[in-house]
Design a protein around this motif. Sequence first.
Motif, mmCIF file in Angstrom:
data_model
loop_
_atom_site.group_PDB
_atom_site.id
_atom_site.type_symbol
_atom_site.label_atom_id
_atom_site.label_comp_id
_atom_site.label_asym_id
_atom_site.label_seq_id
_atom_site.Cartn_x
_atom_site.Cartn_y
_atom_site.Cartn_z
ATOM 1 N N GLN A 117 0.794 -1.221 0.000
ATOM 2 C CA GLN A 117 0.000 0.000 0.000
ATOM 3 C C GLN A 117 0.824 1.268 0.000
ATOM 4 N N ARG A 147 -5.644 7.890 2.212
ATOM 5 C CA ARG A 147 -5.931 6.904 3.252
ATOM 6 C C ARG A 147 -6.526 5.642 2.615
ATOM 7 N N TRP A 148 -6.070 4.492 3.097
ATOM 8 C CA TRP A 148 -6.509 3.211 2.557
ATOM 9 C C TRP A 148 -6.855 2.271 3.703
ATOM 10 N N ARG A 149 -7.769 1.341 3.400
ATOM 11 C CA ARG A 149 -8.138 0.341 4.414
ATOM 12 C C ARG A 149 -8.412 -0.985 3.710
ATOM 13 N N GLU A 171 -1.937 5.186 5.533
ATOM 14 C CA GLU A 171 -1.999 6.513 4.922
ATOM 15 C C GLU A 171 -0.674 6.810 4.240
ATOM 16 N N LEU A 214 -3.252 -0.083 -9.358
ATOM 17 C CA LEU A 214 -4.370 0.733 -8.895
ATOM 18 C C LEU A 214 -5.417 0.787 -9.990
ATOM 19 N N ASN A 242 -10.077 2.794 -7.898
ATOM 20 C CA ASN A 242 -9.890 3.170 -6.493
ATOM 21 C C ASN A 242 -9.650 1.977 -5.576
ATOM 22 N N LEU A 276 -6.524 -0.592 -4.511
ATOM 23 C CA LEU A 276 -5.093 -0.815 -4.540
ATOM 24 C C LEU A 276 -4.828 -2.298 -4.303
ATOM 25 N N LEU A 283 -7.030 -3.030 -1.070
ATOM 26 C CA LEU A 283 -7.401 -1.927 -0.191
ATOM 27 C C LEU A 283 -8.219 -0.911 -0.960
ATOM 28 N N ARG A 286 -9.865 3.243 -0.820
ATOM 29 C CA ARG A 286 -9.753 4.556 -0.185
ATOM 30 C C ARG A 286 -10.898 4.762 0.805
#
Length: 211
Positions: free
Chosen positions: A25, A35-37, A51, A190, A193, A195, A208, A210
Amino acid sequence: MLRFAASVALLACVSLDFACCVSAQQPFSGSIVGRWRSLETSKGGLGAIVEFRSDGTADFSPGAVVEGPWRIENGQLILPPATDRGAERKTDLKWLGGNKLRLEDEASVIELTRVGDRVDVRNPIVGEWIENRDMAGRNLVAHWLVYDGGKMLFVMPFAIHHGSYTVSGSALHFSFPTFTPTPGNFRFKLADNVLTLSAPKGGNESHLARY
């Protein structure tokens, strides 16, 4: 108690899976900054939170990553059950001005503060909110992202690790000195949106989104 991430475990539950999620990431690219989750989480809602910043620094934390529906009925915010067979959680919603609100039930009181400006004048709860939560004597910051259309995302980092990342083509190098095991080299892509991260020679992928 109103716990949107009710099944969240303590930091001892963090495993090597988080290193995999984190590893892919960190591209030093404008398209990856933000920011990614995790999209893949444990049954209890554990995932990775990252992040990336434009200066090449990054933060990583294992934490709670929980999605679910929401609705408001009769002045109450209705959230999903805390367990598979549990009842919906109903909390009284009280506004403390335009940018603060309180959620109350029999067992708890949660105060939320809006991040940024109101995004929907017709539906003031829509937007991002911050909660300061005490867990085992530690103050954690939880993010409630309430979307139009009845969807919600709860993100709460457990322990933030500071590090750096570099990108060369589709290769990503990631370093967090205080996190063990420390991630190394990965491939990333990517699209839409999302990743996608994988080892340099391929194999299992982590995804991940955003937030």
